[in-house]
Design an enzyme around this catalytic site. Sequence first.
Site: not given
Length: 744
Positions: A341, A345, A606
Amino acid sequence: MKRHLVLSASIAATLACMSGYLHAGEISDAVLANFNTAEAPRITRVIDNRVATAIPGSRATVLQQAQLIGQLADSESRNHMQLILKRSPQREAALNQLLQGQQDRKNTSLFHQWITAEQYGNEFGVNDADISAVTSWLTSQGFTVNGVYPNKMQIDFSGNVGQIRNAFRTQEARYAINGETVVANSGPASVPVALTDVVAGVAGLTDIHPKPEHVPMQVAKWNAATQSYKTVPTSGASNGMASAEAIPASGGSRFLSPNDMGTMYNIAPLLNAGITGKGVYVAVVEDHDMVPQDWLDFVHEFGLTSYGPTFGQIHPAAPSASFTNCIDPDLSSGTTEDDGETLLDAEWVTAMAPGAHVWVATCDDSGTSNAFGGVFTAADNLINSKAPPPIISASYGFDEAEVDSASKTAIDAMWQQAAAEGISVFVSAGDSGVNAGYNGSSYIMTAISPNAVATSPYVTAVGGTDTADVLDGTTSTYFNSTPNRWGGSAKGYVPEIPWNESCGNDVAAIDLDNGATGLKFCQDEYTAQGRFGNLTAEGSSGGPSAIDAKPSWQSLVYGASSDGMRDIPDVALFGGSYGGVTWAAVCQSGQYSCANGYIGGSAGTSLSSPMFAALQALVDQASGTAQHPVQPQGVAAATLYALAAQEYGSPTSENTASVTSCNADHGSNNDGCVFHNVTRGGIATNCTYGAGTCYAYDGTFGLESLNATTYQEAYPAQPGWSFASGLGSVNATNLVNAWKAFYQ
């Protein structure tokens, strides 16, 4: 190729770099003096624990379905809880006046005049005398008061289970729910009646944390003989629908590079003009660290070095030196972590704004013991620091049924403060259709409930789209057969549909089931596979808040719902694909690193949120002046809806010509559109009868509907705004130009 890259050496060095520009347009104390915020203490009665009242909504709704495992021992500690305060109606009205003026270009004294955390607390926080009374009460109950935040809206305190039971009249216990074990309060929390005007509740009685909104990573390795990537078998099966374009891969998958996304969303003209996000800090808030080399590999792999991007990984300290509530996740775990994750990002902020400074701000979940974990703590500490970033992206979420009233109040209050400080916040809408709490599940089991982190009226909620070319059979129209040196093969804008991997995908139904509707496609799939077949609720999320009211700017545009509630998403960018065909390229560490010839593929909202945060960095730089090269913009959604109203028209007057020409089905970057209006498909996904809004055609299993008796898709894409894709995706160059023109 020479790398012009910098990895920040320390938090102090990074803060020093930021201090010169961040508060461009900072409001003066003289202007603040015009607000009527002086008030007498509101705690005027003796605080008597025997005279207490329950706090409405102080136990999360989802716990009604939880199974009790057992009570926690009195001695078990609960560290860094937050007592959430509430300001007086007088100060709330004054704050709303400030927030409205900050976004009103006609208000010469307040427009884009931003406030500091200290000013925020002094003018709009709780009275010092009341805070002193509350902290004295907490101490009298045996708690340790760690500190009061500068916003004067939250008190960090620690204690144990026995103290919680005595002070708040509720028992901490462990529960099993949806395959997880959580800690939560067994009943509503109570506070002395004398405190009710000042205390909203306690955040930290439950440890249900928001989860990352992404799907498991795909991995492929470069094959020099075939000049393509071959997927690694252990990364998961694919349905084989992908064609060879967009970083070709055999095995049924393809990978979009930064060059592809930049071409699709028309960023190149901005980069050529020097609008790269230079000087703008974008923080991605996380609960796990990443290996910085991942980001270095990504920048090198995709030819972004010449733009001079920089990277820093920090652990935002509490705003007071008296306590520490942010722990380095690597330090907590004892290992060097590499989180999918976090790297997604950070890498995709740089992909879309390659001159920006990327801050990876992380705090460990276990070190905070509050409802929000590390993500909330990282964001909260940044917003209350002396030099917050002008842009924050949060790619985490849980549905509104999973949060108690104090926790939701704290989330909304945090984003409200960010807005007053000029921070543009972007939050992923979610990855499971109409309920953001079921990411990765086969079907939704509770009613419509959007992401509680994203339904605040002070953030921009970003949904996910899918490229329509694979299902439409038009890939060769929009992609070249051979990628360029940086892995790009997109020719221009590619038509988009809502990201929906379930059988409720109407576009997939037409293509794969002889022109069927999504409902019939699901019925046919159920007949062929049964309830335990290949089902998924994966897809972009959207829906109306059950808590937050609709902000005035969301009512400006054609297609807006008249439900009176905050609706999400606001906008959308690529998030994933039907059948796991198309992925966003990423670099990770270890065996499957880009340095070893592999490439990772990630997806989810995300991805969408940090990409839009990066586009905001382009806006902030383009809006700058010689004196202040970066101009923070505050709540981006307020401007986005105003621009969309120009393109789509008002709720009562459709701009028919523009709505038609800006339809996402027109694959062109050479139009005059700011938004690509997504009008095909929807986000209805698999569900069970217990969801309440599930149209169940086998007695228990079905498809998300607005009516459990007759099928009404929840939710279809439509002209103008929709629950499926918000205002749609954007042409970045047109967005920047329109934004600047709007404020001239």
